[in-house]
Motif scaffolding. Structure first.
Motif, short mmCIF file in Angstrom:
data_model
loop_
_atom_site.label_atom_id
_atom_site.label_comp_id
_atom_site.label_asym_id
_atom_site.label_seq_id
_atom_site.Cartn_x
_atom_site.Cartn_y
_atom_site.Cartn_z
N GLU A 163 0.82 -1.25 -0.15
CA GLU A 163 0.04 -0.02 -0.06
C GLU A 163 1.00 1.29 0.18
O GLU A 163 0.71 2.33 -1.05
CB GLU A 163 -0.97 -0.18 1.05
CG GLU A 163 -2.03 1.22 1.14
CD GLU A 163 -2.99 0.87 2.43
OE1 GLU A 163 -3.46 1.94 2.98
OE2 GLU A 163 -3.57 -0.10 2.42
N ALA A 164 2.32 1.22 0.68
CA ALA A 164 2.93 2.48 0.83
C ALA A 164 3.42 2.63 -0.63
O ALA A 164 3.79 3.51 -0.70
CB ALA A 164 3.80 2.07 1.98
N SER B 192 1.73 4.36 -3.26
CA SER B 192 1.53 5.93 -3.23
C SER B 192 2.35 6.53 -4.08
O SER B 192 2.57 7.76 -4.21
CB SER B 192 1.62 6.31 -1.69
OG SER B 192 3.05 6.23 -1.47
#
Length: 122
Positions: free
Chosen positions: A89-90, A93
Motif C-alpha cells: 500500500e505504501a 503511493s
C-alpha cells in the motif's frame, strides 16, 4: 522441532518452499527500494521507508523461521502477510516509480503465499 526417525528434519513442502522464495524475493526488492528512496530523499518518504524496513525484516525472519520449522512459523506468516500488505500500500503511493511498483507486486505475492501458509499446518 519434529524430526523423522533418521533424525533429519522432514523435507520442505512445495508450498513452504514457494513461500520462502516469495519472502526472500520480497526482502531483496524491499532492500533495493529502500536504497532508491534514500537516494531520492524527501520527508514524505519516511512513511514509505518505515513500511519497507518492516517488510524487509519481517520477510527475512519469516523465511528463516519456516526453514528451521519453528513452531511459531504459522503466526509469523500471518504477521508477515500484514507487513507485506502495508508495504504494498505504501509503495502504491508512488505509482510513477517503477521500483516501487515492482516492490508492491513482490509484497502482494508474498502476502498471498504467507496467508496460505498461516492457515496451513507446518
Amino acid at each position: 522441532m519434529t524430526q523423522s526417525q533418521s533424525g533429519m528434519m522432514p523435507a520442505l513442502t512445495q508450498q513452504m518452499q514457494d513461500c520462502i522464495d516469495a519472502c526472500m524475493d520480497c526482502h531483496n526488492i524491499c532492500e533495493e527500494a529502500m536504497s532508491s528512496c534514500m537516494q531520492q530523499g524527501g520527508q514524505a518518504q519516511m512513511q514509505i521507508m518505515r513500511a519497507l524496513m518492516d517488510c524487509s525484516e519481517t520477510t527475512r525472519m519469516c523465511a528463516d523461521m519456516m526453514m528451521r520449522r519453528s513452531p511459531m512459523a504459522g503466526e509469523m506468516c500471518a504477521v508477515c502477510a500484514r507487513a507485506c500488505d502495508m508495504c504494498a500500500e505504501a509503495c502504491m503511493s508512488m505509482p510513477d516509480d517503477e521500483m516501487m511498483m515492482r516492490c508492491a507486486e513482490a509484497c502482494r505475492r508474498c502476502a498471498e503465499t504467507c496467508r496460505a501458509m498461516a492457515g496451513a499446518s507446518m
